[in-house]
Design a protein around this motif. Structure first.
Motif, PDB file in Angstrom:
ATOM      1  N   ILE A 142      -1.407  -3.957  -6.503  1.00  0.00           N
ATOM      2  CA  ILE A 142      -1.107  -4.994  -7.484  1.00  0.00           C
ATOM      3  C   ILE A 142      -1.610  -6.359  -7.036  1.00  0.00           C
ATOM      4  CG2 ILE A 142       0.888  -3.828  -8.492  1.00  0.00           C
ATOM      5  CD1 ILE A 142       2.678  -5.593  -6.742  1.00  0.00           C
ATOM      6  N   GLY A 143      -1.921  -7.188  -8.033  1.00  0.00           N
ATOM      7  CA  GLY A 143      -2.293  -8.576  -7.781  1.00  0.00           C
ATOM      8  C   GLY A 143      -3.785  -8.811  -7.798  1.00  0.00           C
ATOM      9  N   ASP A 144      -4.138 -10.048  -7.596  1.00  0.00           N
ATOM     10  CA  ASP A 144      -5.540 -10.474  -7.569  1.00  0.00           C
ATOM     11  C   ASP A 144      -6.083 -10.231  -6.157  1.00  0.00           C
ATOM     12  OD1 ASP A 144      -7.969 -11.608  -8.144  1.00  0.00           O
ATOM     13  OD2 ASP A 144      -7.266 -13.678  -8.008  1.00  0.00           O
ATOM     14  N   ILE A 145      -6.363  -8.969  -5.845  1.00  0.00           N
ATOM     15  CA  ILE A 145      -6.787  -8.588  -4.501  1.00  0.00           C
ATOM     16  C   ILE A 145      -8.082  -7.797  -4.566  1.00  0.00           C
ATOM     17  CG2 ILE A 145      -4.433  -8.574  -3.614  1.00  0.00           C
ATOM     18  CD1 ILE A 145      -4.556  -5.507  -3.721  1.00  0.00           C
ATOM     19  N   GLU A 146      -8.663  -7.593  -3.393  1.00  0.00           N
ATOM     20  CA  GLU A 146      -9.918  -6.859  -3.279  1.00  0.00           C
ATOM     21  C   GLU A 146      -9.770  -5.791  -2.192  1.00  0.00           C
ATOM     22  OE1 GLU A 146     -14.479  -8.155  -2.485  1.00  0.00           O
ATOM     23  OE2 GLU A 146     -13.184  -9.611  -3.505  1.00  0.00           O
ATOM     24  N   ILE A 147     -10.235  -4.588  -2.504  1.00  0.00           N
ATOM     25  CA  ILE A 147     -10.225  -3.476  -1.553  1.00  0.00           C
ATOM     26  C   ILE A 147     -11.685  -3.115  -1.286  1.00  0.00           C
ATOM     27  CG2 ILE A 147      -9.465  -1.102  -1.138  1.00  0.00           C
ATOM     28  CD1 ILE A 147      -7.136  -3.057  -1.470  1.00  0.00           C
ATOM     29  N   ALA A 148     -12.073  -3.093  -0.016  1.00  0.00           N
ATOM     30  CA  ALA A 148     -13.460  -2.818   0.362  1.00  0.00           C
ATOM     31  C   ALA A 148     -13.814  -1.346   0.152  1.00  0.00           C
ATOM     32  CB  ALA A 148     -13.684  -3.210   1.829  1.00  0.00           C
ATOM     33  N   ASP A 149     -15.069  -1.003   0.387  1.00  0.00           N
ATOM     34  CA  ASP A 149     -15.559   0.369   0.257  1.00  0.00           C
ATOM     35  C   ASP A 149     -15.001   1.259   1.367  1.00  0.00           C
ATOM     36  OD1 ASP A 149     -17.093  -0.592  -1.819  1.00  0.00           O
ATOM     37  OD2 ASP A 149     -18.953  -0.667  -0.665  1.00  0.00           O
ATOM     38  N   ASP A 150     -14.947   2.561   1.075  1.00  0.00           N
ATOM     39  CA  ASP A 150     -14.617   3.615   2.057  1.00  0.00           C
ATOM     40  C   ASP A 150     -13.237   3.454   2.694  1.00  0.00           C
ATOM     41  OD1 ASP A 150     -17.222   4.752   1.707  1.00  0.00           O
ATOM     42  OD2 ASP A 150     -18.005   3.163   2.998  1.00  0.00           O
TER      43      ASP A 150
END
Length: 180
Positions: A142-150
């Motif tokens: 949740i939220g304005d976040i970023e999850i990287a690849d792999d």
């Protein structure tokens, strides 16, 4: 997205959920297997969003309504609310999936079920998830976040901050890196 890109994504969805054994394929068709409903929910969602975001003539407006009604049935019976910008080869193993319309998912994302990807209730922004991310059962992002690849996200994790390091395993409430 144009019509050609939509058809290519749908072709890849069919390929992703393709059953190799003929007997199992017939069994799934006859028993109305959940795997086929998940595939059809993804395809219906793609078509609905395509017609929803397009300048419409009368026929396209009717198609938008048709796919919207069809999508609402998948939401009602399987809790498969897939409205975000979803990349190619989305794999869903179990139902109860909610993806916010503002969320962005990369290619080859795997959702194991009972996942929520959306806003945090305060800010109307949703997560951006990279390519080849494996999201465990019950994980909430949740939220304005970023999850990287792999990245692998553990079961029942609560991800409420960004993880920009590629190839890590995160888990916990709130989530933290448990393996690099």
């Amino acid at each position: 997205m144009n019509k050609k890109e939509l058809k290519e994504m749908i072709r890849k969805d069919f390929e992703n959920y393709k059953e190799k054994d003929f007997k199992i394929k017939i069994y799934h068709i006859l028993t109305r297997n959940l795997k086929l409903d998940i595939r059809n929910a993804i395809i219906t969602s793609r078509k609905y969003l395509y017609y929803k975001n397009k300048d419409k003539n009368v026929l396209e407006y009717i198609k938008c309504i048709f796919y919207g009604i069809k999508q609402s049935r998948y939401i009602k019976y399987h809790m498969l609310d897939i409205e975000g910008n979803v990349g190619e080869n989305l794999t869903i193993y179990h139902p109860n999936i909610i993806i916010s319309p503002k969320a962005k998912l990369g290619n080859n994302v795997k959702l194991h079920g009972a996942n929520c990807i959306g806003n945090n209730g305060f800010i109307d922004k949703a997560p951006t998830i990279g390519n080849n991310v494996d999201i465990g059962y019950g994980a909430v992002i949740i939220g304005d976040i970023e999850i990287a690849d792999d990245i692998i996200i553990g079961a029942n994790a609560l991800v409420n901050k960004s993880f920009l390091e590629k190839g890590v395993v995160i888990a916990g409430v709130p989530a933290k890196i448990i393996k690099k």
